[in-house]
Write an enzyme that holds these catalytic residues in place. Structure first.
Site, short mmCIF file in Angstrom:
data_model
loop_
_atom_site.label_atom_id
_atom_site.label_comp_id
_atom_site.label_asym_id
_atom_site.label_seq_id
_atom_site.Cartn_x
_atom_site.Cartn_y
_atom_site.Cartn_z
N TYR A 1 -66.86 -51.05 13.22
CA TYR A 1 -65.39 -51.80 13.31
C TYR A 1 -64.93 -50.72 12.66
O TYR A 1 -64.11 -50.21 12.94
CB TYR A 1 -65.69 -53.03 13.13
CG TYR A 1 -66.30 -53.63 14.11
CD1 TYR A 1 -66.04 -54.51 15.42
CD2 TYR A 1 -68.46 -54.19 14.26
CE1 TYR A 1 -66.61 -55.75 15.79
CE2 TYR A 1 -68.55 -54.90 14.97
CZ TYR A 1 -67.71 -55.70 15.91
OH TYR A 1 -68.60 -56.21 17.15
N GLU B 1 -61.65 -58.81 22.52
CA GLU B 1 -62.37 -58.60 23.56
C GLU B 1 -61.59 -59.02 24.87
O GLU B 1 -62.48 -58.00 25.89
CB GLU B 1 -62.89 -60.95 23.53
CG GLU B 1 -63.86 -61.29 22.46
CD GLU B 1 -64.75 -60.12 21.73
OE1 GLU B 1 -65.27 -59.45 23.36
OE2 GLU B 1 -65.43 -60.57 20.66
#
Length: 527
Positions: A461, A366
Protein backbone atom coordinates in the site's frame (compact mmCIF):
# COMPACT_ATOMS: atom_id res chain seq x y z
CA UNK A 1 -8.93 -4.48 0.73
CA UNK A 2 -8.18 -1.48 2.93
CA UNK A 3 -6.03 -2.22 5.96
CA UNK A 4 -7.07 -0.49 9.17
CA UNK A 5 -3.64 -1.09 10.64
CA UNK A 6 -2.67 2.04 8.66
CA UNK A 7 -4.36 4.17 11.26
CA UNK A 8 -2.07 2.91 13.99
CA UNK A 9 1.25 3.21 12.25
CA UNK A 10 3.51 6.19 12.93
CA UNK A 11 2.95 8.62 16.71
CA UNK A 12 9.36 -10.86 -7.72
CA UNK A 13 11.40 -9.28 -9.89
CA UNK A 14 10.29 -7.63 -13.13
CA UNK A 15 11.22 -9.80 -16.07
CA UNK A 16 12.41 -7.66 -18.97
CA UNK A 17 12.32 -10.49 -21.51
CA UNK A 18 9.56 -10.68 -24.09
CA UNK A 19 6.31 -12.23 -22.94
CA UNK A 20 4.22 -14.79 -24.78
CA UNK A 21 1.43 -13.37 -26.97
CA UNK A 22 -1.50 -12.10 -24.95
CA UNK A 23 -4.77 -14.01 -24.86
CA UNK A 24 -7.73 -14.14 -22.49
CA UNK A 25 -10.17 -16.96 -21.84
CA UNK A 26 -13.89 -16.16 -21.99
CA UNK A 27 -16.49 -17.50 -19.57
CA UNK A 28 -20.24 -17.25 -19.17
CA UNK A 29 -21.95 -18.31 -15.94
CA UNK A 30 -25.55 -19.24 -15.21
CA UNK A 31 -25.85 -19.84 -11.46
CA UNK A 32 -28.89 -20.73 -9.37
CA UNK A 33 -28.47 -20.64 -5.61
CA UNK A 34 -30.76 -20.96 -2.57
CA UNK A 35 -29.91 -19.64 0.88
CA UNK A 36 -31.04 -21.59 3.94
CA UNK A 37 -30.67 -18.96 6.63
CA UNK A 38 -31.42 -21.42 9.43
CA UNK A 39 -28.65 -23.94 8.83
CA UNK A 40 -26.38 -21.36 7.11
CA UNK A 41 -26.04 -23.23 3.84
CA UNK A 42 -26.20 -22.57 0.12
CA UNK A 43 -27.49 -25.09 -2.41
CA UNK A 44 -26.80 -24.35 -6.01
CA UNK A 45 -25.98 -25.36 -9.54
CA UNK A 46 -23.96 -23.67 -12.23
CA UNK A 47 -23.45 -23.87 -15.96
CA UNK A 48 -20.25 -22.40 -17.39
CA UNK A 49 -19.54 -21.87 -21.07
CA UNK A 50 -15.73 -21.89 -21.24
CA UNK A 51 -14.05 -20.72 -24.45
CA UNK A 52 -10.38 -21.55 -24.96
CA UNK A 53 -8.79 -18.51 -26.58
CA UNK A 54 -5.26 -19.78 -26.03
CA UNK A 55 -3.11 -21.56 -28.60
CA UNK A 56 -2.87 -24.54 -26.23
CA UNK A 57 -5.11 -27.60 -26.25
CA UNK A 58 -6.42 -28.14 -22.72
CA UNK A 59 -6.89 -31.58 -21.19
CA UNK A 60 -8.00 -30.29 -17.81
CA UNK A 61 -9.11 -27.13 -16.00
CA UNK A 62 -8.05 -26.20 -12.50
CA UNK A 63 -10.98 -25.07 -10.35
CA UNK A 64 -11.08 -23.03 -7.16
CA UNK A 65 -13.56 -24.45 -4.65
CA UNK A 66 -12.87 -21.70 -2.15
CA UNK A 67 -15.28 -22.77 0.63
CA UNK A 68 -12.98 -25.71 1.37
CA UNK A 69 -10.32 -23.25 2.55
CA UNK A 70 -12.47 -22.92 5.70
CA UNK A 71 -12.78 -26.69 6.22
CA UNK A 72 -10.03 -27.38 8.76
CA UNK A 73 -6.83 -25.95 10.20
CA UNK A 74 -4.55 -27.76 7.73
CA UNK A 75 -5.48 -25.50 4.80
CA UNK A 76 -3.17 -22.84 3.42
CA UNK A 77 -5.47 -20.10 4.73
CA UNK A 78 -5.51 -21.42 8.28
CA UNK A 79 -1.76 -22.00 8.28
CA UNK A 80 -1.16 -18.42 7.15
CA UNK A 81 -3.40 -16.99 9.87
CA UNK A 82 -1.82 -19.15 12.58
CA UNK A 83 1.68 -18.06 11.56
CA UNK A 84 0.89 -14.32 11.70
CA UNK A 85 0.56 -12.94 15.26
CA UNK A 86 -1.51 -9.97 14.06
CA UNK A 87 -4.14 -12.32 12.57
CA UNK A 88 -4.40 -15.02 15.24
CA UNK A 89 -7.27 -13.19 16.93
CA UNK A 90 -9.45 -14.30 14.03
CA UNK A 91 -9.28 -17.86 15.33
CA UNK A 92 -10.33 -17.20 18.92
CA UNK A 93 -13.89 -18.21 18.05
CA UNK A 94 -15.08 -19.42 14.66
CA UNK A 95 -17.00 -22.13 12.84
CA UNK A 96 -15.71 -23.91 9.76
CA UNK A 97 -17.23 -24.20 6.30
CA UNK A 98 -16.86 -26.38 3.23
CA UNK A 99 -18.27 -27.28 -0.19
CA UNK A 100 -19.67 -30.68 -1.13
CA UNK A 101 -21.92 -32.48 -3.62
CA UNK A 102 -19.78 -31.59 -6.63
CA UNK A 103 -20.52 -33.56 -9.80
CA UNK A 104 -18.79 -31.92 -12.74
CA UNK A 105 -19.97 -32.70 -16.23
CA UNK A 106 -18.46 -31.49 -19.51
CA UNK A 107 -20.90 -31.36 -22.42
CA UNK A 108 -23.08 -33.68 -20.29
CA UNK A 109 -20.27 -36.24 -19.83
CA UNK A 110 -19.14 -36.97 -16.28
CA UNK A 111 -15.69 -35.56 -15.61
CA UNK A 112 -13.04 -37.04 -13.33
CA UNK A 113 -11.88 -34.86 -10.45
CA UNK A 114 -8.38 -35.01 -8.99
CA UNK A 115 -7.15 -33.42 -5.78
CA UNK A 116 -4.28 -30.95 -5.85
CA UNK A 117 -0.97 -32.64 -4.97
CA UNK A 118 -0.32 -30.12 -2.18
CA UNK A 119 -2.33 -31.36 0.84
CA UNK A 120 -2.88 -27.77 2.04
CA UNK A 121 -4.64 -26.91 -1.24
CA UNK A 122 -7.94 -28.73 -0.59
CA UNK A 123 -9.73 -25.73 -2.10
CA UNK A 124 -8.20 -26.44 -5.53
CA UNK A 125 -9.19 -29.38 -7.75
CA UNK A 126 -8.36 -30.54 -11.27
CA UNK A 127 -11.34 -31.25 -13.53
CA UNK A 128 -10.11 -33.63 -16.23
CA UNK A 129 -11.87 -33.07 -19.52
CA UNK A 130 -13.40 -36.15 -21.26
CA UNK A 131 -11.93 -34.86 -24.52
CA UNK A 132 -9.31 -32.24 -25.46
CA UNK A 133 -10.47 -28.63 -25.62
CA UNK A 134 -8.81 -27.24 -28.73
CA UNK A 135 -7.88 -23.63 -29.37
CA UNK A 136 -10.94 -21.59 -30.30
CA UNK A 137 -13.43 -24.20 -29.07
CA UNK A 138 -15.95 -23.91 -26.24
CA UNK A 139 -17.36 -26.43 -23.76
CA UNK A 140 -20.27 -26.48 -21.33
CA UNK A 141 -19.34 -27.32 -17.75
CA UNK A 142 -22.07 -28.03 -15.21
CA UNK A 143 -21.89 -28.72 -11.49
CA UNK A 144 -24.17 -29.00 -8.48
CA UNK A 145 -22.80 -27.83 -5.14
CA UNK A 146 -23.72 -27.30 -1.52
CA UNK A 147 -21.86 -24.89 0.75
CA UNK A 148 -21.78 -24.87 4.53
CA UNK A 149 -20.94 -21.25 5.30
CA UNK A 150 -18.30 -20.48 7.92
CA UNK A 151 -18.75 -17.84 10.54
CA UNK A 152 -17.41 -14.54 9.24
CA UNK A 153 -13.72 -14.28 10.00
CA UNK A 154 -12.10 -14.13 6.56
CA UNK A 155 -14.17 -12.34 3.90
CA UNK A 156 -16.97 -14.91 3.55
CA UNK A 157 -19.59 -16.26 5.95
CA UNK A 158 -22.29 -15.09 8.32
CA UNK A 159 -22.74 -13.00 11.46
CA UNK A 160 -26.15 -13.56 13.03
CA UNK A 161 -28.56 -12.89 10.15
CA UNK A 162 -26.14 -11.01 7.91
CA UNK A 163 -24.75 -13.09 5.08
CA UNK A 164 -21.53 -12.20 3.26
CA UNK A 165 -21.53 -14.53 0.26
CA UNK A 166 -18.13 -14.33 -1.41
CA UNK A 167 -15.80 -17.01 -2.80
CA UNK A 168 -18.82 -19.30 -2.87
CA UNK A 169 -19.14 -21.09 -6.24
CA UNK A 170 -16.81 -23.43 -8.19
CA UNK A 171 -14.65 -21.17 -10.32
CA UNK A 172 -12.07 -21.95 -13.02
CA UNK A 173 -8.57 -20.72 -12.25
CA UNK A 174 -6.96 -18.28 -14.65
CA UNK A 175 -5.07 -19.73 -17.59
CA UNK A 176 -3.02 -17.00 -19.27
CA UNK A 177 0.26 -16.49 -21.16
CA UNK A 178 2.13 -17.58 -18.01
CA UNK A 179 0.11 -20.79 -17.62
CA UNK A 180 -2.23 -21.87 -14.83
CA UNK A 181 -2.73 -19.88 -11.61
CA UNK A 182 -4.34 -22.46 -9.33
CA UNK A 183 -3.31 -20.94 -6.00
CA UNK A 184 -5.34 -21.58 -2.84
CA UNK A 185 -7.39 -19.08 -0.89
CA UNK A 186 -5.40 -16.96 1.58
CA UNK A 187 -6.53 -14.51 4.22
CA UNK A 188 -3.64 -12.15 3.36
CA UNK A 189 -3.57 -12.14 -0.40
CA UNK A 190 -6.39 -11.67 -2.83
CA UNK A 191 -7.46 -12.97 -6.21
CA UNK A 192 -6.86 -13.39 -9.90
CA UNK A 193 -9.95 -14.29 -11.92
CA UNK A 194 -11.09 -14.79 -15.48
CA UNK A 195 -13.48 -12.19 -16.86
CA UNK A 196 -16.97 -13.57 -17.35
CA UNK A 197 -20.60 -12.75 -18.03
CA UNK A 198 -22.87 -13.62 -15.09
CA UNK A 199 -26.56 -14.46 -14.77
CA UNK A 200 -27.32 -15.37 -11.15
CA UNK A 201 -30.64 -16.30 -9.56
CA UNK A 202 -30.71 -16.04 -5.75
CA UNK A 203 -33.58 -17.62 -3.80
CA UNK A 204 -33.94 -16.66 -0.14
CA UNK A 205 -36.55 -15.62 2.45
CA UNK A 206 -38.52 -12.59 1.27
CA UNK A 207 -37.62 -10.41 4.26
CA UNK A 208 -33.99 -10.05 3.19
CA UNK A 209 -32.57 -6.99 1.48
CA UNK A 210 -29.88 -8.02 -1.00
CA UNK A 211 -26.98 -6.19 -2.60
CA UNK A 212 -25.11 -8.06 -5.32
CA UNK A 213 -22.72 -7.70 -8.21
CA UNK A 214 -24.55 -6.36 -11.22
CA UNK A 215 -28.05 -5.12 -12.02
CA UNK A 216 -31.16 -6.51 -10.35
CA UNK A 217 -33.62 -7.73 -12.99
CA UNK A 218 -36.74 -7.91 -10.79
CA UNK A 219 -38.45 -4.64 -11.69
CA UNK A 220 -40.74 -4.49 -8.64
CA UNK A 221 -37.94 -5.22 -6.17
CA UNK A 222 -35.60 -2.75 -7.84
CA UNK A 223 -38.28 -0.07 -7.80
CA UNK A 224 -38.85 -0.53 -4.07
CA UNK A 225 -35.09 -0.28 -3.40
CA UNK A 226 -34.91 2.90 -5.46
CA UNK A 227 -38.04 4.51 -4.01
CA UNK A 228 -37.18 3.66 -0.40
CA UNK A 229 -33.54 4.50 -0.95
CA UNK A 230 -34.28 7.88 -2.52
CA UNK A 231 -36.41 8.84 0.50
CA UNK A 232 -33.58 7.90 2.85
CA UNK A 233 -31.00 9.75 0.81
CA UNK A 234 -33.13 12.90 0.81
CA UNK A 235 -34.10 12.75 4.49
CA UNK A 236 -30.78 11.71 6.02
CA UNK A 237 -32.26 11.20 9.47
CA UNK A 238 -32.50 8.56 12.17
CA UNK A 239 -35.98 7.41 11.17
CA UNK A 240 -35.37 5.78 7.79
CA UNK A 241 -37.94 4.27 5.49
CA UNK A 242 -37.52 0.50 5.68
CA UNK A 243 -37.87 -2.23 3.09
CA UNK A 244 -41.25 -4.00 3.28
CA UNK A 245 -41.43 -7.44 1.63
CA UNK A 246 -44.56 -8.39 -0.29
CA UNK A 247 -44.71 -11.78 1.43
CA UNK A 248 -43.00 -11.55 4.80
CA UNK A 249 -43.05 -15.30 5.42
CA UNK A 250 -42.39 -16.50 1.89
CA UNK A 251 -39.39 -16.70 -0.39
CA UNK A 252 -38.31 -14.76 -3.44
CA UNK A 253 -35.92 -15.28 -6.32
CA UNK A 254 -33.81 -12.29 -7.31
CA UNK A 255 -32.03 -12.28 -10.67
CA UNK A 256 -28.82 -10.35 -11.36
CA UNK A 257 -26.94 -9.76 -14.60
CA UNK A 258 -23.45 -8.39 -15.09
CA UNK A 259 -21.14 -8.82 -18.08
CA UNK A 260 -17.36 -8.76 -18.29
CA UNK A 261 -16.44 -8.83 -14.59
CA UNK A 262 -13.99 -11.07 -12.72
CA UNK A 263 -16.26 -12.19 -9.86
CA UNK A 264 -19.73 -12.23 -8.32
CA UNK A 265 -20.55 -11.53 -4.66
CA UNK A 266 -23.73 -10.85 -2.74
CA UNK A 267 -24.79 -9.67 0.71
CA UNK A 268 -28.09 -10.12 2.54
CA UNK A 269 -29.61 -8.91 5.80
CA UNK A 270 -33.17 -8.28 6.98
CA UNK A 271 -32.02 -5.13 8.77
CA UNK A 272 -30.36 -3.21 5.94
CA UNK A 273 -31.45 0.36 5.37
CA UNK A 274 -31.25 1.23 1.66
CA UNK A 275 -30.04 4.62 0.43
CA UNK A 276 -30.06 5.54 -3.25
CA UNK A 277 -29.23 8.31 -5.68
CA UNK A 278 -27.82 8.66 -9.17
CA UNK A 279 -24.48 10.04 -10.32
CA UNK A 280 -23.91 11.83 -13.61
CA UNK A 281 -20.37 11.37 -14.92
CA UNK A 282 -18.56 13.96 -17.03
CA UNK A 283 -19.61 12.17 -20.22
CA UNK A 284 -23.27 12.36 -19.21
CA UNK A 285 -23.46 8.67 -18.25
CA UNK A 286 -25.84 8.00 -15.32
CA UNK A 287 -24.76 5.52 -12.63
CA UNK A 288 -27.06 4.11 -9.94
CA UNK A 289 -25.54 4.44 -6.46
CA UNK A 290 -26.81 2.28 -3.59
CA UNK A 291 -25.63 1.84 -0.04
CA UNK A 292 -26.94 -0.66 2.51
CA UNK A 293 -26.36 -0.05 6.20
CA UNK A 294 -27.57 -0.70 9.74
CA UNK A 295 -30.37 1.33 11.32
CA UNK A 296 -28.39 3.05 14.08
CA UNK A 297 -28.84 6.47 15.66
CA UNK A 298 -26.54 9.18 14.31
CA UNK A 299 -24.92 6.73 11.91
CA UNK A 300 -22.27 8.21 9.66
CA UNK A 301 -23.70 6.09 6.87
CA UNK A 302 -26.32 8.76 6.21
CA UNK A 303 -23.65 10.32 3.97
CA UNK A 304 -22.45 7.04 2.46
CA UNK A 305 -24.08 7.56 -0.94
CA UNK A 306 -22.33 10.92 -1.26
CA UNK A 307 -19.00 9.32 -0.39
CA UNK A 308 -19.51 6.64 -3.06
CA UNK A 309 -20.54 9.27 -5.60
CA UNK A 310 -17.52 11.47 -4.87
CA UNK A 311 -15.13 8.53 -5.18
CA UNK A 312 -16.65 7.28 -8.44
CA UNK A 313 -16.58 10.73 -10.02
CA UNK A 314 -13.01 11.52 -8.91
CA UNK A 315 -11.58 8.18 -10.09
CA UNK A 316 -13.47 8.50 -13.39
CA UNK A 317 -11.90 11.90 -14.01
CA UNK A 318 -8.41 10.86 -12.90
CA UNK A 319 -8.13 7.40 -14.50
CA UNK A 320 -10.97 6.71 -16.90
CA UNK A 321 -14.75 6.56 -16.86
CA UNK A 322 -16.45 4.07 -14.57
CA UNK A 323 -17.39 1.06 -16.71
CA UNK A 324 -20.43 -0.21 -14.86
CA UNK A 325 -24.06 0.95 -14.54
CA UNK A 326 -24.13 0.62 -10.76
CA UNK A 327 -21.90 1.15 -7.71
CA UNK A 328 -22.83 -0.20 -4.26
CA UNK A 329 -21.44 -0.13 -0.73
CA UNK A 330 -22.51 -2.40 2.14
CA UNK A 331 -21.94 -1.93 5.86
CA UNK A 332 -20.67 -5.19 7.26
CA UNK A 333 -19.72 -6.52 10.68
CA UNK A 334 -16.73 -5.11 12.51
CA UNK A 335 -13.60 -6.98 11.47
CA UNK A 336 -10.26 -6.97 13.26
CA UNK A 337 -8.09 -7.19 10.15
CA UNK A 338 -9.43 -4.92 7.44
CA UNK A 339 -11.60 -1.97 6.62
CA UNK A 340 -13.37 -3.58 3.71
CA UNK A 341 -13.32 -6.04 0.84
CA UNK A 342 -14.10 -5.25 -2.75
CA UNK A 343 -15.96 -7.09 -5.50
CA UNK A 344 -17.16 -5.87 -8.91
CA UNK A 345 -19.80 -3.13 -8.55
CA UNK A 346 -20.13 -3.77 -4.80
CA UNK A 347 -17.95 -3.57 -1.73
CA UNK A 348 -18.26 -4.54 1.92
CA UNK A 349 -17.08 -2.06 4.57
CA UNK A 350 -16.07 -3.57 7.91
CA UNK A 351 -14.52 -0.45 9.40
CA UNK A 352 -15.83 0.95 12.70
CA UNK A 353 -17.35 4.32 11.78
CA UNK A 354 -15.32 6.39 14.22
CA UNK A 355 -15.54 9.61 12.23
CA UNK A 356 -16.81 10.83 8.91
CA UNK A 357 -13.60 11.35 6.97
CA UNK A 358 -12.18 7.92 7.86
CA UNK A 359 -15.41 6.28 6.64
CA UNK A 360 -15.19 8.36 3.48
CA UNK A 361 -11.57 7.24 3.00
CA UNK A 362 -12.30 3.54 3.35
CA UNK A 363 -15.36 3.75 1.07
CA UNK A 364 -13.23 5.62 -1.48
CA UNK A 365 -10.51 2.99 -1.30
CA UNK A 366 -12.96 0.14 -1.79
CA UNK A 367 -14.88 1.87 -4.57
CA UNK A 368 -11.50 2.55 -6.17
CA UNK A 369 -10.96 -1.17 -6.51
CA UNK A 370 -13.51 -1.15 -9.29
CA UNK A 371 -10.59 0.28 -11.29
CA UNK A 372 -7.63 -1.50 -9.67
CA UNK A 373 -8.91 -5.06 -9.43
CA UNK A 374 -12.07 -5.26 -11.49
CA UNK A 375 -11.56 -3.17 -14.64
CA UNK A 376 -7.76 -3.50 -14.57
CA UNK A 377 -7.58 -7.17 -13.63
CA UNK A 378 -3.96 -7.69 -12.63
CA UNK A 379 -2.70 -10.76 -10.79
CA UNK A 380 -3.23 -9.59 -7.21
CA UNK A 381 -1.45 -12.60 -5.73
CA UNK A 382 1.78 -12.09 -7.67
CA UNK A 383 1.70 -8.28 -7.89
CA UNK A 384 -0.41 -7.03 -5.03
CA UNK A 385 1.02 -3.50 -5.49
CA UNK A 386 -0.69 -3.24 -8.90
CA UNK A 387 -3.98 -3.42 -7.07
CA UNK A 388 -3.55 -2.03 -3.56
CA UNK A 389 -0.70 0.39 -4.13
CA UNK A 390 -2.03 2.13 -7.24
CA UNK A 391 -5.37 2.48 -5.51
CA UNK A 392 -3.77 3.88 -2.34
CA UNK A 393 -1.94 6.54 -4.37
CA UNK A 394 -5.28 7.89 -5.57
CA UNK A 395 -6.96 7.45 -2.19
CA UNK A 396 -4.25 9.65 -0.63
CA UNK A 397 -4.92 12.32 -3.24
CA UNK A 398 -8.67 12.14 -2.57
CA UNK A 399 -8.12 12.60 1.18
CA UNK A 400 -5.66 15.44 0.68
CA UNK A 401 -7.85 17.43 -1.68
CA UNK A 402 -11.11 16.90 0.20
CA UNK A 403 -10.01 16.99 3.84
CA UNK A 404 -6.31 17.87 4.08
CA UNK A 405 -6.06 14.45 5.70
CA UNK A 406 -4.25 11.15 5.28
CA UNK A 407 -5.23 7.80 6.79
CA UNK A 408 -1.65 6.99 7.75
CA UNK A 409 -1.33 9.96 10.08
CA UNK A 410 -4.87 10.19 11.41
CA UNK A 411 -5.18 13.13 13.82
CA UNK A 412 -1.43 13.68 14.09
CA UNK A 413 -1.17 16.24 11.27
CA UNK A 414 -0.36 19.73 12.65
CA UNK A 415 -2.67 22.59 11.75
CA UNK A 416 0.11 24.50 9.97
CA UNK A 417 0.55 21.53 7.62
CA UNK A 418 -3.18 21.35 6.99
CA UNK A 419 -3.10 25.03 6.02
CA UNK A 420 -0.80 24.32 3.07
CA UNK A 421 -2.13 24.06 -0.49
CA UNK A 422 -2.99 20.44 -1.30
CA UNK A 423 0.12 19.86 -3.46
CA UNK A 424 2.43 21.12 -0.71
CA UNK A 425 0.41 19.18 1.87
CA UNK A 426 0.95 15.99 -0.13
CA UNK A 427 4.64 16.69 -0.57
CA UNK A 428 5.11 17.24 3.17
CA UNK A 429 3.29 14.06 4.12
CA UNK A 430 5.05 11.91 1.52
CA UNK A 431 8.42 13.18 2.74
CA UNK A 432 7.38 12.27 6.29
CA UNK A 433 6.45 8.77 5.14
CA UNK A 434 9.78 8.33 3.35
CA UNK A 435 11.76 9.47 6.37
CA UNK A 436 9.81 7.83 9.18
CA UNK A 437 8.08 4.64 8.07
CA UNK A 438 10.21 1.47 7.87
CA UNK A 439 9.72 -0.41 4.60
CA UNK A 440 11.95 -3.44 4.43
CA UNK A 441 10.58 -5.52 1.57
CA UNK A 442 10.66 -4.81 -2.14
CA UNK A 443 7.39 -3.73 -3.73
CA UNK A 444 7.70 -6.59 -6.23
CA UNK A 445 7.25 -9.23 -3.53
CA UNK A 446 4.63 -11.92 -4.07
CA UNK A 447 2.01 -11.72 -1.36
CA UNK A 448 2.73 -15.15 0.11
CA UNK A 449 6.38 -14.15 0.63
CA UNK A 450 5.76 -11.30 3.06
CA UNK A 451 6.83 -12.00 6.62
CA UNK A 452 3.57 -10.75 8.12
CA UNK A 453 0.57 -8.54 7.47
CA UNK A 454 2.32 -5.37 8.64
CA UNK A 455 5.14 -5.90 6.14
CA UNK A 456 2.55 -6.62 3.45
CA UNK A 457 0.57 -3.46 4.23
CA UNK A 458 3.62 -1.19 4.50
CA UNK A 459 5.00 -2.39 1.19
CA UNK A 460 1.98 -3.07 -1.00
CA UNK A 461 0.00 0.00 0.00
CA UNK A 462 2.25 2.75 1.31
CA UNK A 463 5.59 2.07 -0.35
CA UNK A 464 3.87 1.73 -3.74
CA UNK A 465 2.03 5.04 -3.24
CA UNK A 466 5.36 6.68 -2.41
CA UNK A 467 6.93 5.11 -5.50
CA UNK A 468 4.22 6.66 -7.68
CA UNK A 469 4.51 9.98 -5.92
CA UNK A 470 8.22 10.05 -6.81
CA UNK A 471 7.21 9.81 -10.46
CA UNK A 472 4.57 12.51 -9.95
CA UNK A 473 7.21 14.81 -8.43
CA UNK A 474 9.38 14.20 -11.49
CA UNK A 475 6.87 14.54 -14.34
CA UNK A 476 3.83 16.31 -12.82
CA UNK A 477 0.39 15.26 -11.58
CA UNK A 478 -1.41 15.82 -14.90
CA UNK A 479 1.17 13.69 -16.69
CA UNK A 480 0.67 10.90 -14.15
CA UNK A 481 -3.07 11.00 -14.73
CA UNK A 482 -2.53 10.89 -18.49
CA UNK A 483 -0.28 7.85 -18.04
CA UNK A 484 -2.99 6.13 -16.02
CA UNK A 485 -5.60 7.03 -18.63
CA UNK A 486 -3.40 5.42 -21.29
CA UNK A 487 -2.91 2.33 -19.11
CA UNK A 488 -6.66 2.18 -18.51
CA UNK A 489 -7.50 2.52 -22.20
CA UNK A 490 -4.93 -0.09 -23.20
CA UNK A 491 -5.79 -2.69 -20.56
CA UNK A 492 -9.31 -2.26 -19.22
CA UNK A 493 -11.13 -5.57 -18.82
CA UNK A 494 -7.85 -7.41 -19.36
CA UNK A 495 -5.01 -8.84 -17.27
CA UNK A 496 -2.12 -6.34 -17.38
CA UNK A 497 1.29 -7.37 -16.07
CA UNK A 498 3.82 -4.90 -14.60
CA UNK A 499 5.53 -4.87 -18.00
CA UNK A 500 2.24 -3.90 -19.64
CA UNK A 501 1.77 -1.04 -17.21
CA UNK A 502 5.33 0.11 -17.86
CA UNK A 503 4.78 0.09 -21.64
CA UNK A 504 1.60 2.17 -21.31
CA UNK A 505 3.30 4.67 -19.03
CA UNK A 506 6.30 4.99 -21.35
CA UNK A 507 4.00 5.52 -24.32
CA UNK A 508 2.13 8.28 -22.51
CA UNK A 509 5.13 10.00 -20.90
CA UNK A 510 7.45 9.59 -23.88
CA UNK A 511 10.36 8.47 -21.74
CA UNK A 512 12.22 5.35 -20.72
CA UNK A 513 11.14 4.18 -17.27
CA UNK A 514 13.59 1.31 -16.76
CA UNK A 515 15.22 2.89 -13.72
CA UNK A 516 11.92 3.89 -12.19
CA UNK A 517 10.40 0.42 -12.53
CA UNK A 518 13.60 -1.14 -11.19
CA UNK A 519 12.76 0.60 -7.92
CA UNK A 520 10.05 -2.04 -7.51
CA UNK A 521 12.88 -4.40 -6.56
CA UNK A 522 14.48 -2.05 -4.03
CA UNK A 523 14.72 -3.26 -0.45
CA UNK A 524 14.20 -0.65 2.27
CA UNK A 525 12.89 2.89 1.94
CA UNK A 526 13.41 5.44 -0.85
CA UNK A 527 15.60 7.75 1.24
Amino acid sequence: MYKLTFLFLICFTLNSSAQSPYFQQKLKYQINVTLNDIDKTLKGDETIIYKNNSNTTLDFIWFHIYPNAYKNETTAMFQQIKNDPSRKKKLEKYSTGHIEGLNFKVNDQLAIIEAHPNPQFIDVIKVKLPFPLKSGDSIKITADFKVKLPSYFSRSGYVDDEFIITQWYPKPAVFDRDGWHEFPYLDMGEFYSEYADYKVNITLPSAYVVGATGVLQNADELEQYKTTGAKNFAAKDDKPALYVPKDKNGTKTLSYVMDNVPDFAWFADKKYVVSYDTLKLSSGKIVDVFTYYYNKKKTLWLESVNYAKDATLKYSNWIGEYEYPIVQVVEGPKNNASGGMEYPTITLITSPDAKAQSLDAVITHEVGHNWFMSILGSNERANTWQDEGLNTYYQFRYEAEKYKANSIFGDAIPENIKALPSDQFQSTLYNAMINNIPMNSAIATAVDKFANSDDYAMTSYIKTAIWLYLLEASVGKDQIDNAFKTYYKDWKNKHPSPQDMKASFEKSLGKNLNQFFELLNKQGSFK
